[in-house]
Design a protein around this motif. Structure first.
Motif, PDB file in Angstrom:
ATOM      1  N   MET A   1       0.752  -1.395  -0.037  1.00  0.00           N
ATOM      2  CA  MET A   1       0.170   0.062  -0.161  1.00  0.00           C
ATOM      3  C   MET A   1       0.764   1.214  -0.086  1.00  0.00           C
ATOM      4  N   THR A   2       0.294   2.313  -0.804  1.00  0.00           N
ATOM      5  CA  THR A   2       0.993   3.416  -0.802  1.00  0.00           C
ATOM      6  C   THR A   2       0.484   4.449   0.096  1.00  0.00           C
ATOM      7  N   PRO A   3       1.464   5.236   1.029  1.00  0.00           N
ATOM      8  CA  PRO A   3       1.171   6.197   1.851  1.00  0.00           C
ATOM      9  C   PRO A   3      -0.328   6.813   1.780  1.00  0.00           C
ATOM     10  N   GLN A   4      -0.449   7.310   0.269  1.00  0.00           N
ATOM     11  CA  GLN A   4      -1.584   7.915   0.106  1.00  0.00           C
ATOM     12  C   GLN A   4      -2.962   7.107   0.159  1.00  0.00           C
ATOM     13  N   LEU A   5      -2.838   5.959  -0.263  1.00  0.00           N
ATOM     14  CA  LEU A   5      -3.703   4.686   0.069  1.00  0.00           C
ATOM     15  C   LEU A   5      -4.255   4.775   1.613  1.00  0.00           C
ATOM     16  N   ILE A   6      -3.057   4.546   2.339  1.00  0.00           N
ATOM     17  CA  ILE A   6      -3.110   4.303   3.979  1.00  0.00           C
ATOM     18  C   ILE A   6      -3.915   5.565   4.243  1.00  0.00           C
ATOM     19  N   GLY A   7      -3.646   6.673   3.887  1.00  0.00           N
ATOM     20  CA  GLY A   7      -4.387   7.824   4.352  1.00  0.00           C
ATOM     21  C   GLY A   7      -5.806   7.828   4.080  1.00  0.00           C
ATOM     22  N   ILE A   8      -6.056   7.342   2.900  1.00  0.00           N
ATOM     23  CA  ILE A   8      -7.651   7.305   2.504  1.00  0.00           C
ATOM     24  C   ILE A   8      -8.189   6.220   3.570  1.00  0.00           C
ATOM     25  N   ILE A   9      -7.510   5.311   3.619  1.00  0.00           N
ATOM     26  CA  ILE A   9      -8.254   4.004   4.552  1.00  0.00           C
ATOM     27  C   ILE A   9      -8.559   4.605   5.965  1.00  0.00           C
ATOM     28  N   PHE A  10      -7.512   5.172   6.683  1.00  0.00           N
ATOM     29  CA  PHE A  10      -7.686   5.884   8.060  1.00  0.00           C
ATOM     30  C   PHE A  10      -8.635   7.189   8.073  1.00  0.00           C
ATOM     31  N   LEU A  11      -8.622   7.694   6.744  1.00  0.00           N
ATOM     32  CA  LEU A  11      -9.720   8.847   6.718  1.00  0.00           C
ATOM     33  C   LEU A  11     -11.268   8.239   6.752  1.00  0.00           C
ATOM     34  N   GLY A  12     -11.469   7.113   6.148  1.00  0.00           N
ATOM     35  CA  GLY A  12     -12.550   6.329   6.134  1.00  0.00           C
ATOM     36  C   GLY A  12     -12.933   5.894   7.685  1.00  0.00           C
ATOM     37  N   LEU A  13     -11.720   5.310   8.158  1.00  0.00           N
ATOM     38  CA  LEU A  13     -12.012   4.961   9.390  1.00  0.00           C
ATOM     39  C   LEU A  13     -12.519   5.805  10.577  1.00  0.00           C
ATOM     40  N   ALA A  14     -12.125   7.064  10.346  1.00  0.00           N
ATOM     41  CA  ALA A  14     -12.499   8.351  11.246  1.00  0.00           C
ATOM     42  C   ALA A  14     -14.004   8.570  10.932  1.00  0.00           C
ATOM     43  N   VAL A  15     -14.213   8.582   9.742  1.00  0.00           N
ATOM     44  CA  VAL A  15     -15.764   8.740   9.308  1.00  0.00           C
ATOM     45  C   VAL A  15     -16.561   7.598  10.011  1.00  0.00           C
TER      46      VAL A  15
END
Length: 439
Positions: A2-16
């Motif tokens: 996983m790229t850092p950007q993909l990790i960022g999007i995943i954990f943004l989704g986790l926050a929501v």
């Protein structure tokens, strides 16, 4: 891998997801941020290390001192009866118009906003003050309650506004300019709502029967003179910041002290109410501080994962004009307002979208006004609609939440109309900030 950007999007989704599950916004952002840093860096020390330094350095900000002072000033204003005096004076002038009591509530909430900066406080105060008067006059209960809940939104736009303080901290913009920028948009919202109420009640008099109460000129003048506390506090906050005499923090301190003295002069403040005001101020400030700490951790995670820069490049490469980007973001915020409170929306979206707005050359003050007004709209949007719930809780069992939301549909479109005017005419938001002294 996983790229850092993909990790960022995943954990943004986790926050929501956590937020939708009812987890506290500060905890949502902190958990997602710390876990995200752990996954991006692969270092447990880096993830935990951010928790060692962030809480103190975030809360120990001088800019944050404005928050408890504005909150305390609002509590003193409520206990001192300042809002009630302003409402009585306005009612004596406009009460004879169709929907006059609702119009008076709109301008009462506008005046109250200059001493509070809280939509919930305004909704609570004016449900107690104006709803009994509307019921006596034969107003439709749903129309009356929806009008109060919508008018309360103006209190979060007229300075001092907590939304603008938080936006300024998240985007590192001048809080003084942002506070002043909310003055004309707040007045615009009051004008649009007043005209809308007048048109609605003329077309359907059953919603708000004409007033038969006669008010003499002497009574109008006396009630206007008795509303001097509101004028003094508004002059301190708005005039002091605009002329450069006070910084926002100094204006908040002087305003809170003035409200305290007024409460004492009216003998409306005793030891119990003072303790209650101080306790509630401390409670709200602590809650906001925890949220700010969580949002700071989350913002650093977004920076480390390069989500912000990636999002900026992606949107710019789409070739969207600035106005197109603004409309898309505002529509997204309107949708999010159905499920989240305003501060949560701001904490999640601003670290991502503000850099894009800046890269597109959008004025950050104008952008802030549009964001804050649109976020404020969520306070009357079903199913969240916090001011609607506040009014219902105080109004009693003779009205239903569904009925209030139905009664609020015309008001919802009036606020949307106000946002459209602010988009079309940026100078409504920018005139005062661009001409203020010491800007």
């Amino acid at each position: 891998m996983m790229t850092p950007q993909l990790i960022g999007i995943i954990f943004l989704g986790l926050a929501v997801i956590l937020l939708c599950l009812g987890v506290h916004i500060g905890l949502c952002l902190m958990i997602s941020g710390v876990l995200g840093i752990l996954f991006v860096t692969g270092s447990f020390d880096a993830a935990v290390g951010i928790l060692r330094t962030t809480p103190y350095h975030t809360v120990a900000s001088f800019a944050l001192t404005v928050v408890p002072l504005f909150i305390l000033m609002g509590h003193f204003s409520v206990h001192g009866g300042i809002s009630e005096r302003a409402y009585r004076a306005i009612d004596n002038w406009v009460g004879k118009f169709p929907g006059g009591l609702s119009i008076a509530t709109t301008w009462g909430c506008t005046a109250f906003g200059a001493t509070s900066g809280s939509s919930v406080a305004a909704a609570s105060a004016f449900t107690k003050i104006s709803l009994p008067e509307m019921r006596k006059a034969g107003y439709d209960s749903n129309f009356a309650c929806a009008g109060i809940a919508t008018a309360a939104l103006i209190s979060m736009i007229i300075p001092p506004s907590l939304y603008f303080v938080i936006y300024g901290m998240l985007t590192e913009q001048s809080i003084a300019r942002l506070l002043i920028a909310g003055f004309f948009p707040g007045i615009l919202m009051a004008i649009v709502l007043s005209i809308g109420i007048l048109i609605i009640t003329v077309k359907n008099p059953k919603l708000a029967p004409p007033s038969v109460r006669e008010v003499k000129w002497k009574e109008r003048i006396i009630s206007t003179l008795q509303s001097w506390p509101m004028l003094i506090i508004a002059a301190i906050i708005i005039g002091g910041i605009y002329t450069g005499v006070f910084s926002p923090t100094e204006a908040a301190a002087v305003g809170a002290f003035a409200a305290f003295i007024i409460c004492l002069s009216y003998r409306r403040l005793n030891w119990e109410t003072l303790k209650q005001a101080l306790f509630e101020t401390a409670h709200i400030t602590a809650m906001l501080s925890f949220v700010i700490i969580g949002s700071t951790v989350f913002a650093r995670f977004l920076s480390i994962s390069c989500v912000t820069s990636w999002m900026t490049e992606t949107i710019i490469n789409l070739g969207l004009p600035p106005i197109g980007f603004i409309v898309i973001i505002l529509l997204l915020i309107v949708f999010m307002g159905c499920f989240m409170d305003g501060l949560s929306i701001m904490y999640i979206t601003m670290p991502i979208f503000f850099p894009v707005a800046k890269a597109l050359g959008i004025d950050p003050i104008w952008f802030g006004v549009l964001i804050c007004v649109t976020v404020d709209l969520g306070m009357i949007t079903p199913p969240f609609g916090l001011t609607m719930y506040t009014v219902k809780a105080i109004a009693g069992s003779d009205v239903t939440l569904e009925g209030i939301f139905r009664g609020g549909i015309p008001f919802y479109f009036l606020i949307l109309m106000s946002i459209g005017i602010l988009i079309a005419f940026p100078q409504i938001s920018l005139f005062l900030p661009n001409t203020m002294m010491g800007r």
